[in-house]
Design a protein around this motif. Sequence first.
Motif, PDB file in Angstrom:
ATOM      1  N   PHE A  26       0.815  -1.225   0.000  1.00 14.30           N
ATOM      2  CA  PHE A  26       0.000   0.000   0.000  1.00 14.30           C
ATOM      3  C   PHE A  26       0.850   1.277   0.000  1.00 14.30           C
ATOM      4  N   GLY A  27       2.171   1.129   0.008  1.00 14.91           N
ATOM      5  CA  GLY A  27       3.039   2.314   0.038  1.00 14.91           C
ATOM      6  C   GLY A  27       2.996   3.031   1.371  1.00 14.91           C
ATOM      7  N   PHE A  28       2.739   2.297   2.454  1.00 25.65           N
ATOM      8  CA  PHE A  28       2.703   2.897   3.791  1.00 25.65           C
ATOM      9  C   PHE A  28       4.091   2.846   4.415  1.00 25.65           C
ATOM     10  N   ARG A  29       4.352   3.746   5.384  1.00 27.01           N
ATOM     11  CA  ARG A  29       5.597   3.670   6.152  1.00 27.01           C
ATOM     12  C   ARG A  29       5.473   2.528   7.167  1.00 27.01           C
ATOM     13  N   PHE A  93       4.202   8.757  14.496  1.00 29.35           N
ATOM     14  CA  PHE A  93       4.459   7.919  13.322  1.00 29.35           C
ATOM     15  C   PHE A  93       3.148   7.323  12.808  1.00 29.35           C
ATOM     16  N   ALA A  94       2.324   6.840  13.740  1.00 27.97           N
ATOM     17  CA  ALA A  94       1.076   6.154  13.367  1.00 27.97           C
ATOM     18  C   ALA A  94       0.087   7.084  12.685  1.00 27.97           C
ATOM     19  N   ARG A  95       0.043   8.361  13.139  1.00 28.49           N
ATOM     20  CA  ARG A  95      -1.009   9.249  12.655  1.00 28.49           C
ATOM     21  C   ARG A  95      -0.504  10.325  11.701  1.00 28.49           C
ATOM     22  N   ALA A  96       0.735  10.203  11.234  1.00 25.79           N
ATOM     23  CA  ALA A  96       1.216  11.156  10.229  1.00 25.79           C
ATOM     24  C   ALA A  96       0.542  10.848   8.892  1.00 25.79           C
ATOM     25  N   GLU A  97       0.487  11.861   8.058  1.00 27.61           N
ATOM     26  CA  GLU A  97      -0.133  11.735   6.731  1.00 27.61           C
ATOM     27  C   GLU A  97       0.545  10.619   5.918  1.00 27.61           C
TER      28      GLU A  97
END
Length: 196
Positions: A26-29, A93-97
Amino acid sequence: MIFTVAIDGPAAAGKGTIARAVAARFGFRHLDTGLLYRAVGMKGGDPVAAARSLGPADLERDGLRTLEAGQAASRVAVIPEVRAALVDFQRRFARAEGGAVLDGRDIGTVICPEAEVKLYVTASPEVRAHRRWLEVGGEEARVLAEVRERDARDMGRADAPLRAADDALVIDTSELGIDEAVATAIAAVTGRLPRG
Ligand code: DC
């Protein structure tokens, strides 16, 4: 888009593999939160001071993946002040864009109870010990003892013990191949993504 995938579970259940696959798909960090506790455990000195001063170089040092580092991490992880010092970084980290996958022990229960997807990845202690033994070698019985000891400490501690969030999807990898486990996780995320 703000979107968090929380992946919790005991050591060597397959969390890391699933987390990396979901992040790539998904291209997530991705943040392996166990690494934070491992780095604190290996830094030496006062663990609370170590947690408060943790920096990028601490996360890149050698030896963080060893059994010893895992035990050291599990020991410092029972200290509430250590956990408290690491909360803000994980929440940001969890809630960054842009979408984030975090794997650990308390992501769905404490760090990010509002996570859009919560997975609890588990397997029997024997299966997990066997997998870990294939990676680290040595005596399999010792690896199993280490897995059981770490489970007992991580599940039994008073502050943020390891447990599945009530709304977590449980993925038991004892008999599930890793491809099926990853496919289950990806389907769960796909089902919760905003449409359009
Ligand atoms: O996932 P791991 O094996 O790298 O974790 C090492 C230890 O760190 C684990 O036994 C307990 C602790 N930990 C924790 O308490 N909370 C987390 N979110 C991640 C790890």
